[in-house]
Design an enzyme around this catalytic site. Sequence first.
Site, PDB file in Angstrom:
ATOM      1  N   LYS A  40     -13.224 -37.701  23.790  1.00  0.00           N
ATOM      2  CA  LYS A  40     -14.407 -38.371  24.291  1.00  0.00           C
ATOM      3  C   LYS A  40     -15.014 -37.599  25.458  1.00  0.00           C
ATOM      4  O   LYS A  40     -16.146 -37.823  25.836  1.00  0.00           O
ATOM      5  CB  LYS A  40     -14.025 -39.775  24.789  1.00  0.00           C
ATOM      6  N   GLU A  96     -16.616 -28.296  24.983  1.00  0.00           N
ATOM      7  CA  GLU A  96     -15.393 -28.863  25.560  1.00  0.00           C
ATOM      8  C   GLU A  96     -15.689 -29.409  26.949  1.00  0.00           C
ATOM      9  O   GLU A  96     -16.542 -28.867  27.660  1.00  0.00           O
ATOM     10  CB  GLU A  96     -14.326 -27.760  25.690  1.00  0.00           C
ATOM     11  N   ASP A  97     -14.959 -30.434  27.343  1.00  0.00           N
ATOM     12  CA  ASP A  97     -15.115 -30.953  28.701  1.00  0.00           C
ATOM     13  C   ASP A  97     -14.450 -30.031  29.721  1.00  0.00           C
ATOM     14  O   ASP A  97     -15.031 -29.655  30.724  1.00  0.00           O
ATOM     15  CB  ASP A  97     -14.582 -32.395  28.816  1.00  0.00           C
ATOM     16  N   ASP A 100      -7.863 -26.331  30.281  1.00  0.00           N
ATOM     17  CA  ASP A 100      -6.783 -26.394  31.258  1.00  0.00           C
ATOM     18  C   ASP A 100      -5.699 -25.393  30.816  1.00  0.00           C
ATOM     19  O   ASP A 100      -5.825 -24.187  31.052  1.00  0.00           O
ATOM     20  CB  ASP A 100      -6.295 -27.847  31.296  1.00  0.00           C
ATOM     21  N   PHE A 149      -6.954 -32.580  39.342  1.00  0.00           N
ATOM     22  CA  PHE A 149      -7.221 -33.484  38.227  1.00  0.00           C
ATOM     23  C   PHE A 149      -8.556 -34.182  38.499  1.00  0.00           C
ATOM     24  O   PHE A 149      -8.686 -34.957  39.432  1.00  0.00           O
ATOM     25  CB  PHE A 149      -6.102 -34.517  38.052  1.00  0.00           C
ATOM     26  N   ARG A 162     -15.040 -42.469  33.295  1.00  0.00           N
ATOM     27  CA  ARG A 162     -15.910 -41.606  32.488  1.00  0.00           C
ATOM     28  C   ARG A 162     -17.373 -41.790  32.879  1.00  0.00           C
ATOM     29  O   ARG A 162     -18.179 -40.886  32.741  1.00  0.00           O
ATOM     30  CB  ARG A 162     -15.771 -41.952  31.001  1.00  0.00           C
TER      31      ARG A 162
END
Length: 172
Positions: A40, A96-97, A100, A149, A162
């Site tokens: 998401k 892509e968000d 990592d 994070f 979000r």
Amino acid sequence: MDKIKKLISEKEVKERVNILAKELYSEYGNSELVFICTLKGAVFFACDLLKKYKGDARLEFLRVSSYKGTKSSGKIELNLSISKENIENQNVIILEDIVDTGHTLKFLKQYITDMNPKSLKICTLLDKKMRREVEIEADYSCFEIEDLFVVGYGLDYDQKYRNLPYIGVIEK
Ligand code: 5GP
């Protein structure tokens, strides 16, 4: 709600995404592009980017999961797939968000490559380069960030945050 420290403002995100839309348009000109939004996390990124992209665009969705809480497991599961006919012989961009460790992107790249696209490039909103465990890079990266994070603008912590219009870090 926890206190969130702003890392990248809504204005900065919008400006950077607009620049990316222009870069992609100048590279792909009049040919049709298939954007794949990874759910998401990349959904806000995909919406804002596509609204600013001036060329012919199609939108597909993929859903993978690899994350439990704030730790990457390295194990990728595909929860929503794409049919080959939407990808074969097309110019494809994966959205892509965040990259990592790189495990998710490596999996996605292989999954789409196996469908024989005409070309394939990867755009990520955020990139934590120093965290890589596998050798993989995005072709376009909007912001490189430290080992933090982050939440907001599509990114969650246990499905929360979000909806923040900016990108931030939860303050303990
Ligand atoms: P990778 O496979 O590269 O380790 O992880 C990629 C996925 O982990 C991202 O698509 C995202 O869902 C999640 N992820 C990695 N870092 C962060 C982070 O800082 N914040 C959030 N909310 N998700 C992250």
